[in-house]
Each structure stands twice: as structure tokens, then as C-alpha cells.
Design an enzyme around this catalytic site. Structure first.
Site, PDB file in Angstrom:
ATOM      1  CG  ASN A   5      28.070  27.333  61.128  1.00 61.94           C
ATOM      2  OD1 ASN A   5      28.707  26.785  62.025  1.00 61.94           O
ATOM      3  ND2 ASN A   5      26.782  27.099  60.934  1.00 61.94           N
ATOM      4  CE  LYS A  49      26.519  24.197  58.825  1.00 60.60           C
ATOM      5  NZ  LYS A  49      25.398  23.776  57.994  1.00 60.60           N
ATOM      6  CG  HIS A  53      22.622  26.862  62.434  1.00 61.89           C
ATOM      7  ND1 HIS A  53      22.186  25.667  61.905  1.00 61.89           N
ATOM      8  CD2 HIS A  53      23.331  27.481  61.451  1.00 61.89           C
ATOM      9  CE1 HIS A  53      22.627  25.566  60.657  1.00 61.89           C
ATOM     10  NE2 HIS A  53      23.325  26.655  60.363  1.00 61.89           N
ATOM     11  CD  GLU A 112      23.236  22.413  60.537  1.00 63.01           C
ATOM     12  OE1 GLU A 112      24.231  22.635  61.257  1.00 63.01           O
ATOM     13  OE2 GLU A 112      23.273  22.506  59.281  1.00 63.01           O
ATOM     14  CD  GLU A 116      22.303  30.094  57.855  1.00 63.58           C
ATOM     15  OE1 GLU A 116      23.362  30.134  57.225  1.00 63.58           O
ATOM     16  OE2 GLU A 116      22.095  29.292  58.782  1.00 63.58           O
ATOM     17  N   GLY A 130      23.355  23.488  53.067  1.00 60.33           N
ATOM     18  CA  GLY A 130      24.092  22.258  52.772  1.00 60.33           C
ATOM     19  C   GLY A 130      23.557  21.478  51.578  1.00 60.33           C
ATOM     20  CB  SER A 134      24.075  26.511  48.919  1.00 58.24           C
ATOM     21  OG  SER A 134      23.586  25.316  49.506  1.00 58.24           O
TER      22      SER A 134
HETATM   23  P1  PGA Z   1      25.915  25.917  53.939  1.00 58.05           P
HETATM   24  O1  PGA Z   1      25.522  26.147  55.477  1.00 58.05           O
HETATM   25  O2  PGA Z   1      26.733  27.089  53.505  1.00 58.05           O
HETATM   26  O3  PGA Z   1      26.699  24.621  53.934  1.00 58.05           O
HETATM   27  O4  PGA Z   1      24.648  25.803  53.166  1.00 58.05           O
HETATM   28  C1  PGA Z   1      25.143  27.401  55.948  1.00 58.05           C
HETATM   29  C2  PGA Z   1      24.849  27.338  57.428  1.00 58.05           C
HETATM   30  O5  PGA Z   1      24.383  26.302  57.911  1.00 58.05           O
HETATM   31  O6  PGA Z   1      25.080  28.319  58.156  1.00 58.05           O
END
Ligand code: PGA
Length: 257
Positions: free
Chosen positions: A10, A12, A100, A102, A174, A180, A220
Site C-alpha cells: 500500500n 499510500k 482503510h 486513514e 489492521e 506506521g 508495521s
Molecule cells: P504500515 O501501514 O505497514 O506502514 O504500518 C500499513 C497500512 O496502512 O496498510
């Protein structure tokens, strides 16, 4: 039933279409055919990169799969700024991330929006990656509270689907506090959540459908920890944000389990 693992990057809001070309070429150079055979490897890129990647995968016969990070639910119409599932399908998009955290947090997507998007992706023959996960606040309340929250999100998103449709979903568990942050769920907690997700799917759609659904862990994930998640019985893949931005690291991720 054997479920083919699915490892998705992903990106982003990173990478222009020219960055995307360089990335895909580097990744494809180091990923060998064995890896493509044992799992689906998806690049969920910004909309502006999709046509470029489609052309590149096609011209260079790459086995990478193309993913988008969102869609609107209507096929067309006066919705300035939106992108429809028909447009994505026309670019040979295989998978679309839906809901997601976000998007839920910054763009106020509701469970009902997520449901409509999920249905639109399925209707147009693509594979949704449905993201669900609890906040830190909920997790502090204990594993039971987290499971109830996550199952509620799952049931809201999948309301009214047929078993056939449900089977085509990939669910990405998630936990928001792990996205992140460099902090990840323990593989045991992730497995226990994945098992709750599968049993909620079984109760609603029957065991055949539930056994077919792929469940990813996200939050992560790196080349150093992916194996501990992939070893778990109900975890069939990963959704990778930060660590997917470097093609060398993403190549290690897809081969480190
Ligand atoms: P990350 O993000 O691996 O940076 O924790 C995962 C995601 O948002 O799908």
C-alpha cells in the site's frame, strides 16, 4: 481448502508514475517466478500511476498484480474528483483497498460508505481488500472489546452479500495503533483476531465461503517479522505500508516466509 497467500503493497500517497516504473522494474528484477507462483503480489498504487503500471506489466510480462487504494461506488455521474470502479476495471485493476483506517479517519468514511464501495468492487469483478481494525483506545479495553469492534466492522461492511461474493473478499486486519508506528500486533493476537473474523464469516456465509476468504495482517510488517504472521493458520498474507516503499525491502518481504 488451500488459500493462495496475497501480499499487497500500500503505497499510500507516495510515488509519481515515473517513480512507479522504476520501482516495478527493480522489484520484478529480484522477485523470482517461484514467489509469483506461491502468492499474489499486488501493488496498490495512487490512481495517477495505474495506467502506467498496467502498460508496463503488460509490455514486460510481469506477474505483478495491480491494485487501487479506493474507489467511489457509482459507475459514473456528476461526482467531481471521484474515480469509479468501471474506470479501475478498464485499467485491469485486480484489487481495490476499501475502508482503510486513514480513509475512515481523515475522509470520514462510514461503515455504510465502506459497504457500498465493497459491493461496487465485487460487482465489477475485482477483489476488494477490506480493512478493519481497532484503535489503541479500544485495544486498551482488552482483546474481547477489540474483537467485538472488529467483527462489528466486518458485519457492517458485508451486510447483504451472497456467500459467493463474500468468498472473493480479502480482509486486512489492521490494528490502527500498529499502522506506521513500528509497533505490531503479536502474531498470537493477530491469529486470534483472524480466527474471530473467520468464525464471524462462517456464521453469516457458511463454512465454504469462510474457508475461502483470505485474511491479511497489516501494521508495521517488515521482512523481519512477516514470517511470524504467515506461519499462523488463519493469516494468508500481509498489507504493507511503509516497508513496501523500497522495492528491495518489499522483495525481501515477499520472499521471507
Ligand atoms: P504500515 O501501514 O505497514 O506502514 O504500518 C500499513 C497500512 O496502512 O496498510
Amino acid at each position: 481448502m488451500t488459500r493462495k497467500p496475497i501480499i499487497a503493497a500500500n503505497w499510500k500517497m507516495y510515488k509519481t508514475h515515473t517513480d512507479a516504473i522504476q520501482y516495478a522494474q527493480k522489484l520484478n528484477y529480484v522477485v523470482d517466478e517461484k514467489q509469483y507462483q506461491r502468492s499474489e503480489i499486488v501493488l496498490c498504487a495512487p490512481f495517477t500511476d495505474l495506467r502506467t503500471l498496467q502498460t508496463l506489466f503488460d509490455a514486460d510480462h510481469m506477474f505483478l498484480r495491480l491494485g487501487a487504494q479506493d474507489t467511489y461506488w457509482e459507475d459514473s455521474g456528476a461526482y467531481t474528483g471521484e474515480v469509479s470502479p468501471v474506470m479501475l476495471r478498464a485499467l485491469d485493476v485486480d484489487n481495490v483497498i476499501i475502508g482503510h483506517s486513514e480513509r475512515r479517519q481523515y475522509f470520514h468514511e462510514s461503515d455504510s460508505d465502506v459497504h457500498k464501495k465493497l459491493l461496487a468492487v465485487l460487482t465489477h469483478g475485482m477483489g476488494p481488500i477490506l480493512c478493519i481494525g481497532e484503535s489503541e483506545e479500544i485495544r486498551i479495553g482488552g482483546a474481547q472489546a477489540a474483537q467485538e469492534f472488529v467483527v462489528r466492522q466486518l458485519l457492517a461492511a458485508t451486510v447483504g452479500l451472497s456467500a459467493d461474493q463474500a468468498q472473493r473478499i480479502t480482509v486486512a486486519y489492521e490494528p490502527i495503533w500498529a499502522i506506521g508506528t513500528g509497533e505490531h500486533a503479536t502474531p498470537e493476537d493477530a491469529q486470534s483476531m483472524a480466527a474471530s473474523i473467520r468464525s464471524a464469516l462462517e456464521a453469516r456465509f457458511g463454512s465454504d465461503a469462510a474457508e475461502g476468504v483470505r485474511i491479511q495482517y497489516g501494521g508495521s510488517v517488515t521482512s523481519g517479522n512477516i514470517e511470524s504472521f504467515m506461519n499462523k493458520k488463519d493469516i494468508d498474507g500481509a498489507l504493507v505500508g511503509g516497508a513496501s516503499l523500497d522495492p528491495q525491502e518489499f522483495a525481501r518481504i515477499v520472499s521471507s516466509w
